[in-house]
Write a protein that holds these residues in place. Structure first.
Motif, PDB file in Angstrom:
ATOM      1  N   THR A   1      -5.051  -1.210  -8.183  1.00  0.00           N
ATOM      2  CA  THR A   1      -5.185  -0.961  -6.753  1.00  0.00           C
ATOM      3  C   THR A   1      -6.631  -0.688  -6.348  1.00  0.00           C
ATOM      4  O   THR A   1      -7.474  -0.371  -7.189  1.00  0.00           O
ATOM      5  CB  THR A   1      -4.350   0.270  -6.323  1.00  0.00           C
TER       6      THR A   1
ATOM      7  N   TRP B   1       0.830  -1.193   0.000  1.00  0.00           N
ATOM      8  CA  TRP B   1       0.000   0.000   0.000  1.00  0.00           C
ATOM      9  C   TRP B   1       0.865   1.243   0.000  1.00  0.00           C
ATOM     10  O   TRP B   1       2.043   1.202   0.309  1.00  0.00           O
ATOM     11  CB  TRP B   1      -0.972  -0.002   1.176  1.00  0.00           C
TER      12      TRP B   1
ATOM     13  N   ARG C   1      -3.716   3.825  -1.439  1.00  0.00           N
ATOM     14  CA  ARG C   1      -3.846   2.826  -2.501  1.00  0.00           C
ATOM     15  C   ARG C   1      -3.344   1.482  -1.996  1.00  0.00           C
ATOM     16  O   ARG C   1      -2.288   1.402  -1.383  1.00  0.00           O
ATOM     17  CB  ARG C   1      -3.034   3.251  -3.722  1.00  0.00           C
ATOM     18  N   ILE C   2      -4.127   0.443  -2.274  1.00  0.00           N
ATOM     19  CA  ILE C   2      -3.809  -0.912  -1.794  1.00  0.00           C
ATOM     20  C   ILE C   2      -3.834  -1.884  -2.968  1.00  0.00           C
ATOM     21  O   ILE C   2      -4.795  -1.893  -3.745  1.00  0.00           O
ATOM     22  CB  ILE C   2      -4.851  -1.381  -0.756  1.00  0.00           C
TER      23      ILE C   2
END
Length: 109
Positions: A70, A12, A82-83
């Motif tokens: 993401t 992330w 953002r992951i």
């Protein structure tokens, strides 16, 4: 009923910071991100679902992390988070759905 928190292996990033690698735990009232970045100390990031304004998929080149699409969490306060999951886009989509289920308005297009 009680749902067990779900855990995912993720990377992330917050704007301007190095990407972190670790795990995402999706709980009942909040999510937490736990891990480390190169040359940085451990990070533990807790985010209540109430703090998330919008959940969407980040597919644009500048939204990707290490080439992966993401889940973008737009927060009421602060920069978006953002992951990306380590295990591929199918799991990234699942994370988006699981988080969006807790956020009013659900998953944005």
């Amino acid at each position: 009923g009680t749902t067990m928190p779900r855990t995912y292996a993720v990377i992330w990033q917050e704007n301007g910071f190095p990407p972190y690698a670790g795990k995402l735990v999706v709980g009942r009232r909040r999510l937490s991100l736990e891990g480390s970045a190169t040359g940085a100390r451990q990070s533990l990031h807790r985010l209540l679902y109430d703090e998330i304004a919008r959940v969407r998929m980040g597919r644009a080149p500048e939204e990707r992390l290490e080439g992966r699409s993401t889940v973008v969490l737009e927060r009421r306060q602060g920069a978006p988070l953002r992951i990306a999951t380590v295990n591929g886009v199918g799991e990234t989509n699942e994370v988006a759905d699981v988080i969006a289920a807790h956020v009013p308005g659900g998953l944005a297009e």
